[in-house]
Every structure is written in structure tokens, then in C-alpha cells.
Design a protein around this motif. Structure first.
Motif, PDB file in Angstrom:
ATOM      1  N   ALA A 115      13.523  -2.460 -34.829  1.00 26.46           N
ATOM      2  CA  ALA A 115      13.510  -3.622 -33.923  1.00 26.46           C
ATOM      3  C   ALA A 115      13.217  -3.154 -32.491  1.00 26.46           C
ATOM      4  CB  ALA A 115      14.860  -4.339 -33.969  1.00 26.46           C
ATOM      5  N   TYR A 116      13.769  -1.995 -32.135  1.00 30.96           N
ATOM      6  CA  TYR A 116      13.535  -1.445 -30.786  1.00 30.96           C
ATOM      7  C   TYR A 116      12.062  -1.076 -30.614  1.00 30.96           C
ATOM      8  CZ  TYR A 116      14.212   1.384 -26.576  1.00 30.96           C
ATOM      9  OH  TYR A 116      14.122   1.888 -25.300  1.00 30.96           O
ATOM     10  N   VAL A 117      11.508  -0.412 -31.648  1.00 27.70           N
ATOM     11  CA  VAL A 117      10.088  -0.011 -31.580  1.00 27.70           C
ATOM     12  C   VAL A 117       9.206  -1.249 -31.423  1.00 27.70           C
ATOM     13  CG1 VAL A 117       8.194   1.219 -32.740  1.00 27.70           C
ATOM     14  CG2 VAL A 117      10.551   1.998 -33.037  1.00 27.70           C
ATOM     15  N   GLU A 118       9.555  -2.290 -32.150  1.00 24.61           N
ATOM     16  CA  GLU A 118       8.763  -3.520 -32.091  1.00 24.61           C
ATOM     17  C   GLU A 118       8.784  -4.128 -30.686  1.00 24.61           C
ATOM     18  OE1 GLU A 118       9.356  -7.093 -34.981  1.00 24.61           O
ATOM     19  OE2 GLU A 118       9.018  -5.205 -36.085  1.00 24.61           O
ATOM     20  N   LYS A 119       9.961  -4.126 -30.065  1.00 26.79           N
ATOM     21  CA  LYS A 119      10.065  -4.669 -28.704  1.00 26.79           C
ATOM     22  C   LYS A 119       9.235  -3.824 -27.741  1.00 26.79           C
ATOM     23  CE  LYS A 119      14.706  -6.453 -29.346  1.00 26.79           C
ATOM     24  NZ  LYS A 119      16.118  -6.225 -29.089  1.00 26.79           N
ATOM     25  N   PHE A 120       9.311  -2.518 -27.919  1.00 25.96           N
ATOM     26  CA  PHE A 120       8.556  -1.616 -27.044  1.00 25.96           C
ATOM     27  C   PHE A 120       7.052  -1.870 -27.233  1.00 25.96           C
ATOM     28  CE2 PHE A 120      10.023   2.302 -24.659  1.00 25.96           C
ATOM     29  CZ  PHE A 120       8.927   2.319 -23.814  1.00 25.96           C
ATOM     30  N   ALA A 121       6.653  -1.993 -28.497  1.00 27.30           N
ATOM     31  CA  ALA A 121       5.233  -2.220 -28.799  1.00 27.30           C
ATOM     32  C   ALA A 121       4.756  -3.520 -28.148  1.00 27.30           C
ATOM     33  CB  ALA A 121       5.027  -2.256 -30.304  1.00 27.30           C
ATOM     34  N   GLY A 122       5.605  -4.539 -28.181  1.00 24.39           N
ATOM     35  CA  GLY A 122       5.260  -5.833 -27.581  1.00 24.39           C
ATOM     36  C   GLY A 122       5.032  -5.691 -26.082  1.00 24.39           C
TER      37      GLY A 122
ATOM     38  N   SER B 115       0.817  -1.220   0.000  1.00 24.05           N
ATOM     39  CA  SER B 115       0.000   0.000   0.000  1.00 24.05           C
ATOM     40  C   SER B 115       0.852   1.273   0.000  1.00 24.05           C
ATOM     41  CB  SER B 115      -0.947  -0.001   1.193  1.00 24.05           C
ATOM     42  OG  SER B 115      -0.171  -0.018   2.370  1.00 24.05           O
ATOM     43  N   SER B 116       2.187   1.130   0.016  1.00 24.76           N
ATOM     44  CA  SER B 116       3.025   2.342   0.045  1.00 24.76           C
ATOM     45  C   SER B 116       3.126   2.992  -1.335  1.00 24.76           C
ATOM     46  CB  SER B 116       4.426   2.018   0.575  1.00 24.76           C
ATOM     47  OG  SER B 116       5.083   1.100  -0.283  1.00 24.76           O
ATOM     48  N   VAL B 117       2.705   2.286  -2.383  1.00 23.30           N
ATOM     49  CA  VAL B 117       2.727   2.860  -3.736  1.00 23.30           C
ATOM     50  C   VAL B 117       1.376   2.659  -4.417  1.00 23.30           C
ATOM     51  CG1 VAL B 117       5.211   2.613  -4.189  1.00 23.30           C
ATOM     52  CG2 VAL B 117       3.686   0.729  -4.757  1.00 23.30           C
ATOM     53  N   ASP B 118       1.020   3.611  -5.286  1.00 22.98           N
ATOM     54  CA  ASP B 118      -0.211   3.470  -6.073  1.00 22.98           C
ATOM     55  C   ASP B 118       0.078   2.833  -7.427  1.00 22.98           C
ATOM     56  OD1 ASP B 118      -1.789   4.897  -4.132  1.00 22.98           O
ATOM     57  OD2 ASP B 118      -0.822   6.738  -4.848  1.00 22.98           O
ATOM     58  N   PHE B 119       1.315   2.982  -7.895  1.00 23.80           N
ATOM     59  CA  PHE B 119       1.699   2.373  -9.169  1.00 23.80           C
ATOM     60  C   PHE B 119       3.228   2.355  -9.247  1.00 23.80           C
ATOM     61  CE2 PHE B 119       2.927   5.953 -12.157  1.00 23.80           C
ATOM     62  CZ  PHE B 119       2.721   7.019 -11.287  1.00 23.80           C
ATOM     63  N   LEU B 120       3.743   1.643 -10.254  1.00 25.16           N
ATOM     64  CA  LEU B 120       5.198   1.571 -10.454  1.00 25.16           C
ATOM     65  C   LEU B 120       5.526   1.974 -11.877  1.00 25.16           C
ATOM     66  CD1 LEU B 120       5.954  -1.945  -8.867  1.00 25.16           C
ATOM     67  CD2 LEU B 120       6.353   0.299  -7.810  1.00 25.16           C
ATOM     68  N   GLU B 121       6.727   2.531 -12.023  1.00 27.05           N
ATOM     69  CA  GLU B 121       7.253   2.790 -13.363  1.00 27.05           C
ATOM     70  C   GLU B 121       8.381   1.777 -13.574  1.00 27.05           C
ATOM     71  OE1 GLU B 121       8.251   6.988 -15.103  1.00 27.05           O
ATOM     72  OE2 GLU B 121      10.056   6.160 -14.232  1.00 27.05           O
ATOM     73  N   ILE B 122       8.354   1.068 -14.691  1.00 29.14           N
ATOM     74  CA  ILE B 122       9.444   0.120 -14.951  1.00 29.14           C
ATOM     75  C   ILE B 122      10.270   0.627 -16.126  1.00 29.14           C
ATOM     76  CG2 ILE B 122       8.248  -1.932 -14.057  1.00 29.14           C
ATOM     77  CD1 ILE B 122       7.768  -2.696 -17.064  1.00 29.14           C
ATOM     78  N   THR B 123      11.560   0.304 -16.121  1.00 23.97           N
ATOM     79  CA  THR B 123      12.412   0.644 -17.262  1.00 23.97           C
ATOM     80  C   THR B 123      12.133  -0.382 -18.348  1.00 23.97           C
ATOM     81  OG1 THR B 123      14.041   1.558 -15.772  1.00 23.97           O
ATOM     82  CG2 THR B 123      14.806   1.008 -17.994  1.00 23.97           C
ATOM     83  N   ALA B 124      11.503   0.078 -19.421  1.00 29.17           N
ATOM     84  CA  ALA B 124      11.051  -0.844 -20.476  1.00 29.17           C
ATOM     85  C   ALA B 124      12.208  -1.707 -20.990  1.00 29.17           C
ATOM     86  CB  ALA B 124      10.441  -0.036 -21.622  1.00 29.17           C
ATOM     87  N   ASP B 125      13.356  -1.053 -21.209  1.00 33.40           N
ATOM     88  CA  ASP B 125      14.510  -1.742 -21.800  1.00 33.40           C
ATOM     89  C   ASP B 125      14.948  -2.977 -21.004  1.00 33.40           C
ATOM     90  OD1 ASP B 125      14.351   1.172 -22.123  1.00 33.40           O
ATOM     91  OD2 ASP B 125      15.962   0.886 -23.595  1.00 33.40           O
ATOM     92  N   HIS B 126      14.696  -2.976 -19.693  1.00 32.13           N
ATOM     93  CA  HIS B 126      15.117  -4.113 -18.862  1.00 32.13           C
ATOM     94  C   HIS B 126      14.268  -5.350 -19.123  1.00 32.13           C
ATOM     95  CE1 HIS B 126      16.912  -1.181 -15.646  1.00 32.13           C
ATOM     96  NE2 HIS B 126      17.555  -1.154 -16.795  1.00 32.13           N
ATOM     97  N   PHE B 127      13.146  -5.167 -19.819  1.00 27.01           N
ATOM     98  CA  PHE B 127      12.257  -6.307 -20.051  1.00 27.01           C
ATOM     99  C   PHE B 127      12.174  -6.711 -21.521  1.00 27.01           C
ATOM    100  CE2 PHE B 127      11.168  -4.461 -16.008  1.00 27.01           C
ATOM    101  CZ  PHE B 127      11.074  -5.580 -15.196  1.00 27.01           C
ATOM    102  N   PHE B 128      13.054  -6.142 -22.354  1.00 24.61           N
ATOM    103  CA  PHE B 128      13.135  -6.594 -23.742  1.00 24.61           C
ATOM    104  C   PHE B 128      14.036  -7.841 -23.744  1.00 24.61           C
ATOM    105  CE2 PHE B 128      12.897  -1.875 -25.184  1.00 24.61           C
ATOM    106  CZ  PHE B 128      11.549  -1.848 -24.865  1.00 24.61           C
ATOM    107  N   ASP B 129      13.801  -8.760 -24.663  1.00 22.22           N
ATOM    108  CA  ASP B 129      14.595 -10.000 -24.723  1.00 22.22           C
ATOM    109  C   ASP B 129      14.700 -10.633 -23.332  1.00 22.22           C
ATOM    110  OD1 ASP B 129      15.202  -9.245 -27.425  1.00 22.22           O
ATOM    111  OD2 ASP B 129      16.802  -7.960 -26.652  1.00 22.22           O
ATOM    112  N   ALA B 130      13.600 -10.632 -22.599  1.00 30.96           N
ATOM    113  CA  ALA B 130      13.648 -11.083 -21.203  1.00 30.96           C
ATOM    114  C   ALA B 130      13.825 -12.593 -21.092  1.00 30.96           C
ATOM    115  CB  ALA B 130      12.372 -10.656 -20.496  1.00 30.96           C
TER     116      ALA B 130
END
Ligand SMILES: [Fe+2]
Length: 295
Positions: free
Chosen positions: A96-103, A46-61
């Protein structure tokens, strides 16, 4: 599909659709997700209402990383924040980067996603950090063209972040405030106002942050970033390494009074403290956020 719809002035690239930004949901106060705080976040849900994630860390995960993402997504609203889209690159985007982001955006279905007003790639070479653009109409056009390209694959509303910079590129035809205003007007993007970057730039380049705000279309401010940095020989270093100092709290209060912000994120990246210290900052931010009648 968003098209380049009209030319506003000589050479202006306009891809604006402003309605999407106006109707975004209010998320509240959250944290820039860092793996080391994963268990703290689940223990202090309950200490946060939402999170921001670094998108790049989850490409090719890897499988493990994907599981982490799924667990986070089941429990929190996640906003993907990109580092290397390089909207300011005159050579165009890396498809290729845009595609990963879109995914990733498709997977998370967030209310908005964010990137920086910067370039990180030039002549096919990755510079590896956020580089400012000259404040020129040509740079606005490059940004708008690339944003239009990304929108073909990512229709979710986009917000753009002001960066901190030491160097001002030559060739400026306008102030930074006018540059951002023109960019938001022509692209239809919202603003991710990094209040720490505004504070640091105003200190280092000697201007009044309130006057900077006067220049912006404040109804387009969607989200804020805040954190502390280092003081070094009279300059402010944007190190994301200390707790938010008093002058930045004051500037946050002013911004919250002047804009109908939908969310704010504490963006700590260095010198990580125990979670209760971040929790204290988050609850102070929540007090501020809730104390503004329009939120
Ligand atoms: Fe930021």
C-alpha cells in the motif's frame, strides 16, 4: 519492468540498470520544503533551483494539502524524498505504501526520487525511525530485492541516502563504504550523499571522510544533503537544527570537486531561523556548486 537479471556472485541479487543514473539533469541548489517557509519561497522564488518534499506528507492528502502540492509543482521542480519505504525490511515492502509513492511520483514526474539505506519496519511493527542495517551481503540482497519490487511500480530513477547512526549492527562482513558500493552496483540506484551524515559518522566512529569517499563509486553520486547539527560531549548529533558549520562546508567543497553532483539540498528540520538566514546558506552553496567546472 525491471527483473532480477543475473547473479553476480554467490547469493547476490542484481537488478542493475546503470544508464538511467548517468543521464540525469542538473538541478542546482535547493531546500527541503517545510510548510513554514511556503510564503518565503514564493517571495524569494529565485533563491532555490528546486525543492525536495517529504513524500509521506502528501500521501492520503486532504484537499488543502493537494492544492499546496499543485501550487508547489507549478512553480518548482519537486523531488519526492521518502521516509518509510523501509527497503531494508527482510519481510518485504508494504504494498500500500509503494502504491501511494508510485501515485505521487506519477503525479509529479520528477527526474529522480529518493529513500534511505535503512529499515523502519520489522515484524509488521513500525519502528518510527531510520535504523541502520548490518553491513552484510544478506542485507544487500534484501535491499536489492525490495528495490526491484518497488521498481515494478516506480520506473523513475531511484537514489539512496546514507544515514547517520550511533550503533553499528553486529554481523558486518564489510565496511560501510563497501556495503554502499555493492548496493549501488547491484541495484542500479544512485547515491544521495548526505554530507552531514558522513561528517557526523566520521567524527563519532573516528574515520577519515575522504577515505570513505575513496571507497565509493563517485560517478553514482547524484544529490547531496547538508545542514548543521549539535556538538554534545565530543559527539556530533544529527539534529538538523543549526546552520552548516565550516568543516561541513569544507567537506561539501571536496565532494563537489570529486563528484559530478546534479543537485544539493539544505535540510533544516529544527530550530527554524528566519528565511534570510537559510537564503544566505543557499547562496553560499550555489557559489560552491557553480564554482566547480564540471557542474
Ligand atoms: Fe539527509
Amino acid at each position: 519492468v525491471v527483473e532480477v537479471v543475473a547473479a553476480a556472485g554467490e547469493g547476490d541479487v542484481v537488478v542493475a540498470d546503470h544508464s538511467a543514473i548517468k543521464n540525469l539533469p542538473t538541478l542546482g541548489v535547493g531546500l527541503g520544503y517545510r510548510e513554514r517557509y511556503r510564503s518565503d519561497l514564493f517571495l524569494n522564488r529565485s533563491s532555490v533551483d528546486f525543492l525536495e518534499i517529504t513524500a509521506d506528507h502528501f500521501f492520503d492528502a486532504t484537499g488543502e494539502k493537494l492544492e499546496e502540492l499543485e501550487l508547489l509543482a507549478e512553480n518548482f521542480v519537486l523531488i519526492p524524498h521518502g521516509l518509510s519505504m523501509s527497503f531494508g525490511s527482510a519481510e518485504g515492502l508494504d504494498s500500500a505504501y509503494v502504491e501511494k509513492f508510485a501515485g505521487l511520483v506519477e503525479k509529479l514526474n520528477p527526474p529522480w526520487w529518493s529513500e534511505h539505506i535503512a529499515f523502519t519496519r520489522a515484524g509488521g511493527v513500525d519502528i518510527g525511525h531510520l535504523t541502520p542495517l548490518p553491513f552484510s551481503s544478506e542485507a544487500v540482497d534484501v535491499l536489492c530485492r525490495n528495490i526491484a519490487e518497488a521498481k515494478k511500480q516506480i520506473s523513475t530513477p531511484l537514489i539512496l541516502e546514507n544515514i547517520s547512526f550511533n550503533l553499528r549492527f553486529p554481523g558486518a562482513e564489510m565496511t560501510e563504504g563497501q556495503f554502499i558500493t555493492r548496493l549501488l552496483e547491484n541495484s542500479g540506484a544512485g547515491l544521495l550523499l548526505d554530507v552531514t551524515n558522513l561528517y557526523g559518522n566520521s567524527r563519532n566512529h573516528r574515520y577519515d571522510p575522504s577515505e570513505f569517499l575513496d571507497e565509493l563509486p563517485l560517478d553514482r553520486v547524484v544529490q547531496l544533503h547538508f545542514v548543521g547539527g549539535l556538538e554534545q560531549e565530543g559527539r556530533f548529533i544529527d539534529s538538523h537544527s543549526t546552520e552548516t558549520p565550516e568543516p561541513i562546508w569544507q567537506l561539501l567543497a571536496e565532494v563537489l570537486q570529486r563528484c559530478q553532483v546534479k543537485g544539493m539540498i539544505l535540510e533544516r528540520d529544527e530550530n527554524f531561523p528566519p528565511y534570510p538566514e537559510l537564503r544566505r546558506e543557499l547562496s553560499r552553496a550555489r557559489q560552491l556548486f557553480k564554482g566547480v567546472p564540471s557542474q
